[in-house]
Scaffold this active site. Structure first.
Site, PDB file in Angstrom:
ATOM      1  N   ALA A  89      -1.177  -3.706  -3.324  1.00 50.28           N
ATOM      2  CA  ALA A  89      -1.170  -4.329  -1.999  1.00 50.28           C
ATOM      3  C   ALA A  89      -0.759  -3.339  -0.922  1.00 50.28           C
ATOM      4  O   ALA A  89      -0.574  -3.720   0.232  1.00 50.28           O
ATOM      5  CB  ALA A  89      -0.243  -5.538  -1.990  1.00 50.28           C
ATOM      6  N   SER A  93       4.191  -0.522  -4.811  1.00 48.53           N
ATOM      7  CA  SER A  93       4.645  -0.980  -6.128  1.00 48.53           C
ATOM      8  C   SER A  93       4.843   0.210  -7.064  1.00 48.53           C
ATOM      9  O   SER A  93       5.724   0.166  -7.935  1.00 48.53           O
ATOM     10  CB  SER A  93       3.659  -1.985  -6.715  1.00 48.53           C
ATOM     11  OG  SER A  93       2.374  -1.423  -6.770  1.00 48.53           O
ATOM     12  N   GLU A 126       4.626  11.136  -9.697  1.00 45.60           N
ATOM     13  CA  GLU A 126       3.388  10.668  -9.095  1.00 45.60           C
ATOM     14  C   GLU A 126       2.385  11.811  -8.897  1.00 45.60           C
ATOM     15  O   GLU A 126       1.202  11.655  -9.168  1.00 45.60           O
ATOM     16  CB  GLU A 126       3.718  10.001  -7.757  1.00 45.60           C
ATOM     17  CG  GLU A 126       2.564   9.261  -7.176  1.00 45.60           C
ATOM     18  CD  GLU A 126       2.950   7.931  -6.561  1.00 45.60           C
ATOM     19  OE1 GLU A 126       4.058   7.408  -6.827  1.00 45.60           O
ATOM     20  OE2 GLU A 126       2.131   7.404  -5.809  1.00 45.60           O
ATOM     21  N   ASP A 138       7.482   6.773   0.371  1.00 46.08           N
ATOM     22  CA  ASP A 138       7.722   5.511  -0.344  1.00 46.08           C
ATOM     23  C   ASP A 138       8.991   5.589  -1.198  1.00 46.08           C
ATOM     24  O   ASP A 138       9.824   4.679  -1.200  1.00 46.08           O
ATOM     25  CB  ASP A 138       6.523   5.187  -1.240  1.00 46.08           C
ATOM     26  CG  ASP A 138       5.214   5.220  -0.480  1.00 46.08           C
ATOM     27  OD1 ASP A 138       5.247   5.083   0.752  1.00 46.08           O
ATOM     28  OD2 ASP A 138       4.166   5.404  -1.119  1.00 46.08           O
TER      29      ASP A 138
HETATM   30  C1  GLA Z   1       0.941   6.359   0.549  1.00 45.47           C
HETATM   31  C2  GLA Z   1       1.732   7.557   0.043  1.00 45.47           C
HETATM   32  C3  GLA Z   1       2.798   7.994   1.075  1.00 45.47           C
HETATM   33  C4  GLA Z   1       2.190   8.149   2.468  1.00 45.47           C
HETATM   34  C5  GLA Z   1       1.323   6.950   2.828  1.00 45.47           C
HETATM   35  C6  GLA Z   1       0.598   7.132   4.123  1.00 45.47           C
HETATM   36  O1  GLA Z   1       1.769   5.234   0.637  1.00 45.47           O
HETATM   37  O2  GLA Z   1       2.396   7.224  -1.161  1.00 45.47           O
HETATM   38  O3  GLA Z   1       3.418   9.178   0.640  1.00 45.47           O
HETATM   39  O4  GLA Z   1       1.463   9.345   2.561  1.00 45.47           O
HETATM   40  O5  GLA Z   1       0.371   6.656   1.822  1.00 45.47           O
HETATM   41  O6  GLA Z   1       1.500   7.208   5.192  1.00 45.47           O
END
Ligand code: GLA
Length: 347
Positions: A89, A93, A126, A138
């Site tokens: 979403a 997550s 990741e 994130d």
């Molecule tokens: C994803 C990536 C983040 C960031 C956003 C865009 O969520 O995990 O590191 O780059 O896209 O702002």
């Protein structure tokens, strides 16, 4: 004595503004939300590492094994995951999964890693093990956020500054509209945007594109690379203006900046999609002060800053617009700036 079982909870996030700036050495302004993933980790009695989850999606164990590898854990463990955070979403997550596991394992095995080391391990999981070169926004949000505040993250100097964020004082609600279209970060579109920015920075002879001046951006060749760079430049300016607007309670200005951010992501960065455009456009047409896609894009969620007394009208209108256009029904969440990751129990 070290515990034998540890449960840790890590939340998802919504980025208010400052999209695709983390890997460009720019600024983002995310909040943690009250939807989260919990990892319970115990030592394995059978010599094997096992992962179980209440919501299994293909490939999810790579995030867990990636975190264990990044933390150099060799001891076999049992990892059990529960979550109320929707997957795919655009609410992070995957970062919530990584951070919940990292925090629980750190405690269980007494690794003594700081939160910033845990962020780095999750980002490595990741980028190196799952294969998406994400930028760290994130994971930083999940591990560092506080209730009641957004986090102004500056990836130029790795600083984190809390910015009080409570639109409810002004009769406003932050509404998440999950388009239920899964984004395709692993499909290479995210990595392609990152590569475009790196080539623009290289052309300018600078390390990170977010530090480019207006003259440098204007001097770039036109076309795709120029558009990507223009998004980075204008979005940096919008983050600054947004922080000032929120501090001054100028919510209409904040909303206008969110809408401008969406347009830049749609037209210059080209990471939106018809469902996100429809969600943001309909919410604004029905009275939201502003709306934009949040997160990586290519699906996922939009956010709308809306007068609380218009929420029902906006929800109904967006749902009707989705039905009229043949899209699946969207899902709505009302969110506020919530607490970051924590160890729930260690026994
Ligand atoms: C994803 C990536 C983040 C960031 C956003 C865009 O969520 O995990 O590191 O780059 O896209 O702002």
């Amino acid at each position: 004595m070290l515990p034998t079982a540890v449960s840790a909870r890590a939340p998802g996030r919504v980025n208010l503004i400052g999209e695709h700036l983390d890997y460009n050495g720019g600024r983002s302004l995310p909040i943690a939300i009250d939807l989260a993933t919990t990892a319970t980790v115990t030592r394995s009695a059978d010599g094997r590492t096992r992962c179980r989850s209440s919501a299994e999606t293909p490939g999810w164990t790579a995030y867990v094994t990636g975190v264990l590898a990044a933390l150099e854990v060799t001891e076999p463990l049992h990892v059990t995951i529960t979550s109320d955070l929707p997957i795919g979403a655009g609410l992070s997550s995957s970062a919530a999964l990584e951070c919940s596991v990292a925090l629980a394992v750190n405690d269980l095995l007494g690794l003594g890693r700081s939160r910033s080391e845990l962020v780095q391990a999750c980002v490595r999981a990741e980028t190196e093990y799952v294969g998406v070169p994400t930028g760290g926004m994130d994971q930083t949000t999940s591990l560092y956020a506080d209730a009641g505040a957004a986090l102004l993250l500056d990836f130029a100097d790795d600083s984190r500054t809390p910015v009080p964020f409570d639109p409810s004082d002004a009769g406003l609600t932050l509404l998440v509209i999950d388009t239920r279209v899964s984004h395709a970060l692993v499909d290479g579109a995210y990595a392609a945007r990152r590569a475009d920015c790196e080539s623009a920075a290289k052309h300018l002879g600078i390390q990170h594109l977010a530090s480019a001046t207006a003259d440098q951006i204007e001097g770039l060749p036109g076309g795709r690379i120029g558009r990507r760079a223009r998004h980075v430049f204008t979005e940096q300016a919008r983050v600054r203006a947004y922080v000032d607007a929120v501090a001054a309670d100028h919510w209409q200005t904040a909303g206008t900046l969110m809408t401008a951010s969406h347009e830049s992501l749609r037209d210059d960065y080209e990471v939106s999609c018809p469902e996100l455009d429809l969600a943001a456009g309909t919410a604004t047409a029905l009275g939201a002060l502003g709306a934009r896609m949040t997160g990586g894009g290519f699906g996922g969620s939009a956010i709308a800053l809306a007068p609380s007394d218009l929420l029902e009208r906006i929800r109904n209108g967006v749902a009707a617009a989705f039905a009229d256009n043949g899209h699946d029904a969207p899902t709505f969440y009302e969110v506020e700036a919530s607490r970051g990751a924590e160890v729930l129990s260690a026994t």
